[in-house]
Structures are given as C-alpha cells and as structure tokens.
Design a protein around this motif. Structure first.
Motif, PDB file in Angstrom:
ATOM      1  N   LEU A 104     -44.829 -24.229   0.806  1.00 56.32           N
ATOM      2  CA  LEU A 104     -45.257 -22.906   1.254  1.00 56.32           C
ATOM      3  C   LEU A 104     -44.308 -22.264   2.274  1.00 56.32           C
ATOM      4  CD1 LEU A 104     -47.356 -20.655   1.160  1.00 56.32           C
ATOM      5  CD2 LEU A 104     -48.705 -21.923   2.858  1.00 56.32           C
ATOM      6  N   PRO A 105     -43.876 -22.990   3.324  1.00 63.24           N
ATOM      7  CA  PRO A 105     -42.975 -22.346   4.300  1.00 63.24           C
ATOM      8  C   PRO A 105     -41.665 -21.874   3.678  1.00 63.24           C
ATOM      9  CG  PRO A 105     -43.873 -24.401   5.176  1.00 63.24           C
ATOM     10  CD  PRO A 105     -44.217 -24.364   3.723  1.00 63.24           C
ATOM     11  N   LEU A 106     -41.179 -22.590   2.646  1.00 64.60           N
ATOM     12  CA  LEU A 106     -39.934 -22.195   2.001  1.00 64.60           C
ATOM     13  C   LEU A 106     -40.160 -21.066   1.001  1.00 64.60           C
ATOM     14  CD1 LEU A 106     -38.408 -25.744   1.352  1.00 64.60           C
ATOM     15  CD2 LEU A 106     -37.779 -24.141   3.152  1.00 64.60           C
ATOM     16  N   VAL A 107     -41.254 -21.153   0.246  1.00 67.48           N
ATOM     17  CA  VAL A 107     -41.540 -20.136  -0.766  1.00 67.48           C
ATOM     18  C   VAL A 107     -41.759 -18.775  -0.115  1.00 67.48           C
ATOM     19  CG1 VAL A 107     -43.229 -19.412  -2.509  1.00 67.48           C
ATOM     20  CG2 VAL A 107     -42.425 -21.773  -2.465  1.00 67.48           C
ATOM     21  N   ILE A 108     -42.305 -18.760   1.087  1.00 68.20           N
ATOM     22  CA  ILE A 108     -42.507 -17.495   1.800  1.00 68.20           C
ATOM     23  C   ILE A 108     -41.186 -16.756   1.967  1.00 68.20           C
ATOM     24  CG2 ILE A 108     -43.067 -16.547   4.086  1.00 68.20           C
ATOM     25  CD1 ILE A 108     -45.344 -18.520   4.250  1.00 68.20           C
ATOM     26  N   PHE A 109     -40.111 -17.530   2.104  1.00 70.51           N
ATOM     27  CA  PHE A 109     -38.792 -16.916   2.256  1.00 70.51           C
ATOM     28  C   PHE A 109     -37.986 -17.017   0.951  1.00 70.51           C
ATOM     29  CE2 PHE A 109     -40.141 -18.010   6.535  1.00 70.51           C
ATOM     30  CZ  PHE A 109     -39.881 -16.833   7.217  1.00 70.51           C
ATOM     31  N   ASN A 110     -38.709 -17.100  -0.170  1.00 70.04           N
ATOM     32  CA  ASN A 110     -38.128 -17.030  -1.512  1.00 70.04           C
ATOM     33  C   ASN A 110     -37.184 -18.195  -1.830  1.00 70.04           C
ATOM     34  OD1 ASN A 110     -39.468 -14.539  -1.910  1.00 70.04           O
ATOM     35  ND2 ASN A 110     -37.808 -13.464  -0.855  1.00 70.04           N
ATOM     36  N   ILE A 111     -37.444 -19.344  -1.223  1.00 69.88           N
ATOM     37  CA  ILE A 111     -36.689 -20.563  -1.530  1.00 69.88           C
ATOM     38  C   ILE A 111     -37.611 -21.459  -2.343  1.00 69.88           C
ATOM     39  CG2 ILE A 111     -35.508 -22.576  -0.576  1.00 69.88           C
ATOM     40  CD1 ILE A 111     -34.950 -20.915   1.947  1.00 69.88           C
ATOM     41  N   ASN A 112     -37.331 -21.597  -3.624  1.00 73.36           N
ATOM     42  CA  ASN A 112     -38.293 -22.245  -4.523  1.00 73.36           C
ATOM     43  C   ASN A 112     -37.863 -23.630  -5.007  1.00 73.36           C
ATOM     44  OD1 ASN A 112     -36.229 -21.624  -6.265  1.00 73.36           O
ATOM     45  ND2 ASN A 112     -37.514 -20.656  -7.818  1.00 73.36           N
ATOM     46  N   GLU A 113     -36.805 -24.206  -4.428  1.00 72.55           N
ATOM     47  CA  GLU A 113     -36.298 -25.478  -4.958  1.00 72.55           C
ATOM     48  C   GLU A 113     -37.328 -26.609  -4.924  1.00 72.55           C
ATOM     49  OE1 GLU A 113     -32.572 -23.205  -4.302  1.00 72.55           O
ATOM     50  OE2 GLU A 113     -34.483 -23.441  -3.250  1.00 72.55           O
ATOM     51  N   LEU A 114     -38.139 -26.639  -3.886  1.00 78.37           N
ATOM     52  CA  LEU A 114     -39.106 -27.728  -3.778  1.00 78.37           C
ATOM     53  C   LEU A 114     -40.072 -27.731  -4.955  1.00 78.37           C
ATOM     54  CD1 LEU A 114     -40.078 -30.104  -2.201  1.00 78.37           C
ATOM     55  CD2 LEU A 114     -41.418 -28.609  -0.746  1.00 78.37           C
ATOM     56  N   LEU A 115     -40.555 -26.553  -5.347  1.00 83.60           N
ATOM     57  CA  LEU A 115     -41.428 -26.470  -6.519  1.00 83.60           C
ATOM     58  C   LEU A 115     -40.633 -26.611  -7.810  1.00 83.60           C
ATOM     59  CD1 LEU A 115     -44.067 -23.654  -5.867  1.00 83.60           C
ATOM     60  CD2 LEU A 115     -44.448 -26.102  -6.066  1.00 83.60           C
ATOM     61  N   LEU A 116     -39.462 -26.001  -7.845  1.00 86.42           N
ATOM     62  CA  LEU A 116     -38.650 -25.982  -9.066  1.00 86.42           C
ATOM     63  C   LEU A 116     -38.282 -27.389  -9.512  1.00 86.42           C
ATOM     64  CD1 LEU A 116     -37.258 -23.901 -10.989  1.00 86.42           C
ATOM     65  CD2 LEU A 116     -35.209 -24.203  -9.599  1.00 86.42           C
ATOM     66  N   PHE A 117     -37.914 -28.232  -8.545  1.00 87.76           N
ATOM     67  CA  PHE A 117     -37.495 -29.590  -8.877  1.00 87.76           C
ATOM     68  C   PHE A 117     -38.594 -30.626  -8.641  1.00 87.76           C
ATOM     69  CE2 PHE A 117     -33.551 -27.356  -7.917  1.00 87.76           C
ATOM     70  CZ  PHE A 117     -32.757 -27.710  -8.992  1.00 87.76           C
ATOM     71  N   GLY A 118     -39.512 -30.317  -7.728  1.00 86.16           N
ATOM     72  CA  GLY A 118     -40.532 -31.310  -7.382  1.00 86.16           C
ATOM     73  C   GLY A 118     -41.696 -31.349  -8.329  1.00 86.16           C
ATOM     74  N   LEU A 119     -42.019 -30.238  -8.999  1.00 83.47           N
ATOM     75  CA  LEU A 119     -43.185 -30.257  -9.888  1.00 83.47           C
ATOM     76  C   LEU A 119     -42.899 -30.921 -11.232  1.00 83.47           C
ATOM     77  CD1 LEU A 119     -46.094 -29.480  -9.770  1.00 83.47           C
ATOM     78  CD2 LEU A 119     -45.538 -27.265 -10.722  1.00 83.47           C
ATOM     79  N   PRO A 120     -41.875 -30.685 -11.968  1.00 87.43           N
ATOM     80  CA  PRO A 120     -40.783 -29.732 -11.842  1.00 87.43           C
ATOM     81  C   PRO A 120     -40.916 -28.663 -12.920  1.00 87.43           C
ATOM     82  CG  PRO A 120     -40.094 -31.480 -13.243  1.00 87.43           C
ATOM     83  CD  PRO A 120     -41.564 -31.691 -12.978  1.00 87.43           C
ATOM     84  N   ILE A 121     -40.084 -27.630 -12.822  1.00 85.32           N
ATOM     85  CA  ILE A 121     -39.998 -26.616 -13.870  1.00 85.32           C
ATOM     86  C   ILE A 121     -38.872 -26.975 -14.836  1.00 85.32           C
ATOM     87  CG2 ILE A 121     -39.721 -24.163 -14.362  1.00 85.32           C
ATOM     88  CD1 ILE A 121     -42.183 -24.804 -12.724  1.00 85.32           C
ATOM     89  N   ILE A 122     -37.762 -27.430 -14.263  1.00 82.22           N
ATOM     90  CA  ILE A 122     -36.573 -27.726 -15.063  1.00 82.22           C
ATOM     91  C   ILE A 122     -36.884 -28.809 -16.094  1.00 82.22           C
ATOM     92  CG2 ILE A 122     -34.269 -28.751 -14.940  1.00 82.22           C
ATOM     93  CD1 ILE A 122     -33.825 -27.273 -12.375  1.00 82.22           C
ATOM     94  N   PHE A 123     -36.515 -28.560 -17.327  1.00 84.00           N
ATOM     95  CA  PHE A 123     -36.690 -29.487 -18.454  1.00 84.00           C
ATOM     96  C   PHE A 123     -38.154 -29.848 -18.681  1.00 84.00           C
ATOM     97  CE2 PHE A 123     -32.237 -30.295 -17.328  1.00 84.00           C
ATOM     98  CZ  PHE A 123     -31.655 -30.080 -18.563  1.00 84.00           C
ATOM     99  N   ASN A 124     -39.050 -28.962 -18.302  1.00 87.45           N
ATOM    100  CA  ASN A 124     -40.474 -29.181 -18.546  1.00 87.45           C
ATOM    101  C   ASN A 124     -40.934 -28.192 -19.612  1.00 87.45           C
ATOM    102  OD1 ASN A 124     -43.324 -29.185 -18.447  1.00 87.45           O
ATOM    103  ND2 ASN A 124     -43.281 -29.905 -16.335  1.00 87.45           N
ATOM    104  N   PRO A 125     -41.105 -28.616 -20.858  1.00 82.93           N
ATOM    105  CA  PRO A 125     -41.404 -27.693 -21.956  1.00 82.93           C
ATOM    106  C   PRO A 125     -42.666 -26.862 -21.738  1.00 82.93           C
ATOM    107  CG  PRO A 125     -40.888 -29.876 -22.800  1.00 82.93           C
ATOM    108  CD  PRO A 125     -41.010 -30.011 -21.322  1.00 82.93           C
ATOM    109  N   ILE A 126     -43.604 -27.383 -20.962  1.00 77.32           N
ATOM    110  CA  ILE A 126     -44.863 -26.669 -20.754  1.00 77.32           C
ATOM    111  C   ILE A 126     -44.683 -25.534 -19.752  1.00 77.32           C
ATOM    112  CG2 ILE A 126     -47.250 -26.896 -19.972  1.00 77.32           C
ATOM    113  CD1 ILE A 126     -47.125 -29.826 -20.867  1.00 77.32           C
ATOM    114  N   LEU A 127     -44.143 -25.848 -18.581  1.00 78.28           N
ATOM    115  CA  LEU A 127     -44.038 -24.849 -17.520  1.00 78.28           C
ATOM    116  C   LEU A 127     -42.882 -23.881 -17.712  1.00 78.28           C
ATOM    117  CD1 LEU A 127     -44.924 -26.975 -14.361  1.00 78.28           C
ATOM    118  CD2 LEU A 127     -46.359 -25.378 -15.605  1.00 78.28           C
ATOM    119  N   ILE A 128     -41.913 -24.239 -18.541  1.00 76.59           N
ATOM    120  CA  ILE A 128     -40.791 -23.324 -18.801  1.00 76.59           C
ATOM    121  C   ILE A 128     -41.304 -22.007 -19.389  1.00 76.59           C
ATOM    122  CG2 ILE A 128     -38.898 -22.926 -20.440  1.00 76.59           C
ATOM    123  CD1 ILE A 128     -37.885 -25.687 -19.840  1.00 76.59           C
ATOM    124  N   VAL A 129     -42.288 -22.087 -20.275  1.00 81.16           N
ATOM    125  CA  VAL A 129     -42.809 -20.880 -20.935  1.00 81.16           C
ATOM    126  C   VAL A 129     -43.321 -19.884 -19.908  1.00 81.16           C
ATOM    127  CG1 VAL A 129     -44.522 -20.001 -22.555  1.00 81.16           C
ATOM    128  CG2 VAL A 129     -43.385 -22.187 -23.008  1.00 81.16           C
TER     129      VAL A 129
END
Length: 668
Positions: free
Chosen positions: A284-309
């Motif tokens: 949350l503290p990073l996303v507020i300032f438009n830094i999304n790496e923690l969610l992008l790599f931690g959830l992740p979005i990259i190479f995730n066929p479900i969340l990519i859509v």
C-alpha cells in the motif's frame, strides 16, 4: 495425455517456476522502488545533492537486475533438474553478454546488460543445453578426467557457436521490431491508437518487459507533442487535446501500470487469503506513489495466465471511460503533465485544473477496475463462487484446484531449500571423505562356496567412519543417480582387477531406473570394462522392478544387449510390491532375487505357501533364483526345501569391506 494436461503440466513445471524466480528477486525490486521514492522525496524538499545519491543507487539496482535474474534463474533451473549450478552459470552469463553487448542491449550508465527478457531466455537456453547433455563438474581424481575435460571443452565450443547464432538472430529480431515500429507504431494521440498503445504496454508488462522502454520513441514523441499542445493552448493558438501524456499518467497508471491500485483494493475488500492481505498492506505505501513492483512480482502478475487478462483489460476499459468523460465535457480536460509519482486522486485534482471532477473520475475508474479484477483474482485465489457450497467445501475445492500462488511458492521454496541443503550435503561428500564398496556374498548351498558378490556402496567420512547408504536418497532427489551409478561402476571394476575371477565368480552392481533406461549406458559399460580389462562374463547388473516401469522398450533393448555381451542381468527385490509376474514374462532375466520381506513371516501358512509358489517361477522362466535376507538356520533350511540353492543374507555374511571380502573368499 491431452493437450490441456500437457499445457497445465508445462505451466506447473516451468512458467510457475519463472514466477518463483521473480519472487526471489523481490527484495532487490522493493529496494529499488524505495530508493527511487526516497530520491524523489528528497528532491521535492530541495535536497538535490542527497537525492542524487539515491538515484545513483536506484540506477545501480536496475543495472544489476538482469544479471541477477540470469544467475538466479540458472541456479534455480539447474538445481531443480539435478545439474550442478556451477556448470550452468558460466554458460548463461556467456550467452547473456554475447547477445546483449553486440546488439546494444546495455545500460548507458554502467554498460551492463539491461534487458530482463534476454537475461531470462539466456538462463533458460543455457540450462536446457546443460541439462540435455548432463554435464557434471570436473573431478581431477577420476581416471577419465582428461576425457571428461575434452568433453566439456567440446560442449562449450558448440555452445559458443550457438551463442554466435543467437546473437545474429537477436540482431534480426531487433531490426524487424524496429521496422514494425516504423510502420505500425501506435499513435497515442488518437482514440484507436491510444487503445493499441495501452494494449501493447500491458502485454509487454505482463512478461516482464518495460513497455515504456520498448516504445521509447513513441513515448518521447507523446511527451513532446503534449508539451507543445499545452503551450499552444495556453497561448490561445490551439485547442487542448483530450489525449496526452498527462491523460495517461493521471488516469491509466494509478498504482502503477495496470491501474494496480484497483487490484490492491480488490484484495483488501474481497480476499480471505491472509497472505494476500498482508502482501497488499505491505504494498500500500508504495502503490500510493504508483510503485507497483511488490504486487507485480509478489502476487504475481508476470507470467500468470489468469491475472494477465485483467491486468491488460483494466487500462483499456479505463481509457474508454476517461476518454468519453473528458471528450463529452463531463470532466475538465488534462491541462498539465503530473509527476508520475503523484498519488492517485491528488493527480486527478492537479491534472484537471484543480477540479473535483478529475478526482471523481479517478474514483469511478478505480471502482470499475475493482469490478474487473475481482472475478479474475477470486479465480486465481481459488475461491468458489457457488453460494451453495459450504466453507469447508470451498476450502477443499480451492485447495485441490486453484491454490493461491503464495501457497505454491511456500511449497516450492520449501522444496527448493531442501534440495539446496541436499545439494550441499552431496557436494560435501564428494569433496570430503570417499565412497567405498562393500561386498556381500551369494552362497551356493549345493556347492558350499561363494558363487558371486553383490556390491553395495558406502561412504567413509574424513574420520574413517563408515556411514549407512542413506545418501542414496539424496542423489535420487537431486536426479543424480546416473552420476552415482557411474561412480559405483568405476569403483567396482577397479576392485574386480584384484579379485580371483578365473573360477567364474561374478560381481553384481545395482543400477537405478535412470541408468538402465539410459540409451548410452551399454556403451559406457563397454568402455569401462575395456579400460579396466574386465570380462563381461564376470559382471552382473541388478535392476529393481521399479526400473522397468520407466521406459520398458528402452530397458528391454538394453537388457538384451547386455545379455548378448555375456553380462548377467538380474531383477532385484522381486515381489516387493510391483506387478512382478508380468515382468518375468515380458523381460528375459537371467536371475531373480526374491525380496527379503517375503521371508519375514514364513512361520505362518499363508506366507509360507506364497514363498513356495514364488520358488516355482524358475520352472516357468528358466531363471536362477536367489533368496535374499536369509538370517537364520530355519530360513536357510526352508528356502533349500523350496528348491532354492543360492542364498544371500546375514546368516552367511554381512556386507564386508573389499579386503575382508577377499579374505572371506579365500577361506570359503
């Protein structure tokens, strides 16, 4: 296996592993984001000199990221497939540098390779080459060291040629992409061009490529045109464009690319996964300032066929909504280019002439994003959408079908750490202490003397203590049984040079399923027999029933060739739990060793009748029978009554060191 199962297997084995690799690099990514944030904060309060230090560290972290990605991917894939990472890493670094430097894929700040996709592909290609040929670290103590050395040199030279070819292929791909960019580059200043521009950014981001760098010229032109248009508008010389740099920054990158602030709120509102909620709160503290790496790599979005859509679709829908609201006059147009780190809602207020309509529009866009992300996230998290399913059923269904990625990471990382510990343990054994062979005789009761020996590998530590063969499981988990088997073959054949083999004595070597199903094992055995000047007639190969379940066609061919050379082939642990009898009909074994567990309860009629029945298989197959695990006089007499004359067990002798086995043999 159908196509769906193949794709699922491929995803589970490889694509998810790539996500795990990105997760391993998460500390570096977060540090970079925090460093960048601190730098901008210091610059905002007019501490420019101190801010420059943080920007320097940010550039440094960005610079080492592709190399770190290459190294960790190489290490992870190599460890997973039981190949020593120290063999793979030089290959992957060579390929990364060979492809990056000639094609200008390096950072202007430090000259290091700067393309994560090239780093990832370099590691995967290098690991595949090393895994396919199963290269192992050089061991100067081996007698075939020189031969193995030249094998490494030849393999590395071939890889150099491959690297040159891939460097040229990369050059062609880059030229082709530039040509495409020249002819079909999206125009983000038009409605359809803007949709295309946003779509490309989303797709590239979903596979770990910074789309703004990839479309650098387009973004640069967008920025310049926007600046000029705002200046002309302020001078009263031109109308204000709806689309511009400020439009994209204020409304399509809230919380970072993919409008990730919507996903963050979606997790906090609807998730029941404690780990996901913790991740969202941390981000949350990073996303507020438009830094999304923690969610992008931690959830992740990259190479995730479900969340990519949803990651790609949310900005597209947002684009249409915002464009419609501004072009229709419902919301003030964007009159300035806001700094990309300006928090959402504040950025909308600043961008639209300090109008609350911009803030309301951002809230609407965030809500729409939550609605779009929700079904994809819930599906990803493994939640059941059926209102008729109980909570426990939801849990079981989600657990058995779509586990959350962090749960998978936890399991995968546990396995990874375990394998790493095993790898270190095996490496320590290979470099300290030594592997030695023990021998247990097989007694021919009708002749009263040793007929053959079974060789059994043991480990002697640096203090001379003999350890039990529990380490075999370590080699199995590392996928290195062929390496162990080849080492055992060398040790046994070296011992056989000192054994009195002229009276027909045979030495049995146990080989694993991986080894007996290897198409090169026969050639390897012949080469080793020739090297040690041992007759194939004195060698016996023992395989377990498990081995012939691996690749029965190749196993059958190997057995026939070995027997044609005069090598005896025995099936070990017969009756230990596999479909034993069909194997005897399918494969022409010379010897069958009855598993020792069959003798444990012969005082009971059922077990006694079963053993007597198994003892008759030699009448059908013509195989020689060996009773394993004979430990008492009663067991010896029983197997002899069953017509079995060859026995092995503690009643006659325990496994002995080589010198003790020679003495025993002479005294029998």
């Amino acid at each position: 296996m159908n196509k769906k199962s193949i794709l699922k297997s491929y995803y589970n084995d490889y694509i998810r592993d790539i996500s795990i690799v990105f997760l391993l690099l998460l500390p570096l990514i977060i540090c970079n984001a925090i460093t960048l944030f601190v730098g901008y904060a210091l610059k905002w309060v007019d501490f420019s000199e101190l801010a420059n230090y943080f920007f320097y560290f940010s550039n440094l972290l960005i610079g080492i990221y592709p190399i770190a990605l290459c190294l960790i991917t190489s290490y992870y894939i190599a460890t997973k497939h039981g190949v020593n990472a120290m063999v793979v890493v030089p290959y992957s670094l060579l390929l990364l540098i060979a492809v990056s430097v000639p094609n200008g894929l390096v950072s202007d700040h430090n000259g290091l390779p700067n393309n994560p996709l090239v780093a990832l592909l370099s590691a995967m290609i290098a690991a595949s080459c090393c895994i396919s040929f199963r290269l192992f670290p050089l061991d100067p103590s081996r007698l075939d060291f020189v031969r193995t050395l030249y094998k490494h040199v030849f393999h590395f030279f071939c890889f150099l040629l491959l690297a040159v070819g891939l460097e040229e292929l990369t050059k062609i791909v880059i030229a082709f992409s530039q040509n495409i960019d020249n002819y079909i580059a999206p125009n983000p200043l038009t409605f359809y061009g803007g949709l295309t521009y946003q779509f490309i950014l989303g797709l590239l981001g979903a596979i770990g490529i910074n789309g703004h760098n990839f479309l650098f010229r387009t973004k640069q032109q967008l920025f310049e045109v926007t600046q000029q248009n705002i200046a002309d508008w302020q001078a009263g010389e031109a109308p204000l464009n709806v689309l511009g740099q400020g439009f994209y920054d204020a409304f399509l990158s809230m919380g970072g690319s993919g409008n990730m602030i919507s996903l963050l709120f979606c997790i906090l509102l609807f998730s029941k996964e404690r780990r996901h909620i913790t991740l969202a709160l941390s981000a949350l503290p990073l996303v507020i300032f438009n830094i999304n790496e923690l969610l992008l790599f931690g959830l992740p979005i990259i190479f995730n066929p479900i969340l990519i859509v949803s990651f790609v679709c949310v900005p597209l829908v947002s684009f249409v909504v915002v464009y419609g609201a501004i072009s229709s006059g419902l919301v003030h147009p964007v009159t300035t280019i806001v700094d990309w780190m300006t928090p959402p809602f504040l950025s909308g207020y600043v961008a639209t002439q300090h109008s609350l309509s911009g803030v309301i529009l951002q809230i609407i866009v965030v809500v729409i994003g939550i609605v779009i992300y929700r079904p994809f996230y819930l599906h990803y998290a493994g939640k059941s959408r059926s209102n008729n399913t109980s909570i426990s059923q939801q849990y079981e269904l989600g657990r058995s079908t779509l586990k959350s990625f962090l749960g998978d990471v936890n399991q995968a990382m546990t396995s990874y750490v375990s394998k790493h510990d095993i790898s270190r343990r095996v490496s320590r054994m290979l470099n300290h202490g030594e592997f030695v062979m023990f021998y247990q005789p097989q007694i021919n009761l009708s002749q009263g003397k040793g007929l053959s020996f079974e060789s059994l590998v043991r480990y002697k530590d640096v203090d001379g203590k003999i350890l039990p063969p529990l380490f075999i499981q370590d080699f199995q988990q590392l996928g290195a049984m062929k390496q162990l088997d080849k080492m055992v073959i060398d040790l046994v054949l070296k011992d056989m040079q000192k054994m009195p083999l002229d009276n027909g004595c045979k030495i049995a070597i146990n080989v694993s399923a991986e080894t007996i199903s290897d198409k090169h094992i026969v050639a390897y055995l012949l080469e080793r027999l020739s090297f040690y000047a041992i007759s194939p007639l004195n060698l016996e190969i023992e395989i377990t029933e498990e081995a012939i379940l691996e690749d029965d066609k190749l196993v059958s061919e190997n057995i026939e060739v070995l027997q044609g050379l005069g090598i005896t082939v025995a099936i070990d642990d017969f009756g230990s739990g596999y479909a034993s009898f069909p194997h005897l009909l399918k494969f022409n074994f010379d010897k069958v060793k009855l598993d020792r567990t069959l003798l444990r309860n012969i005082e009971h009629d059922r077990e006694k009748n079963l053993y007597q029945l198994l003892a008759k298989i030699s009448e059908v197959t013509g195989c020689i029978l060996v009773a394993e695990g004979v430990e008492t006089e009663a067991e010896k007499q029983f197997v002899q009554q069953c017509g079995i004359n060859i026995c092995q067990g503690f009643y006659f002798a325990k496994p002995m060191a080589f010198n003790d086995a020679l003495t025993w043999f002479k005294n029998v």
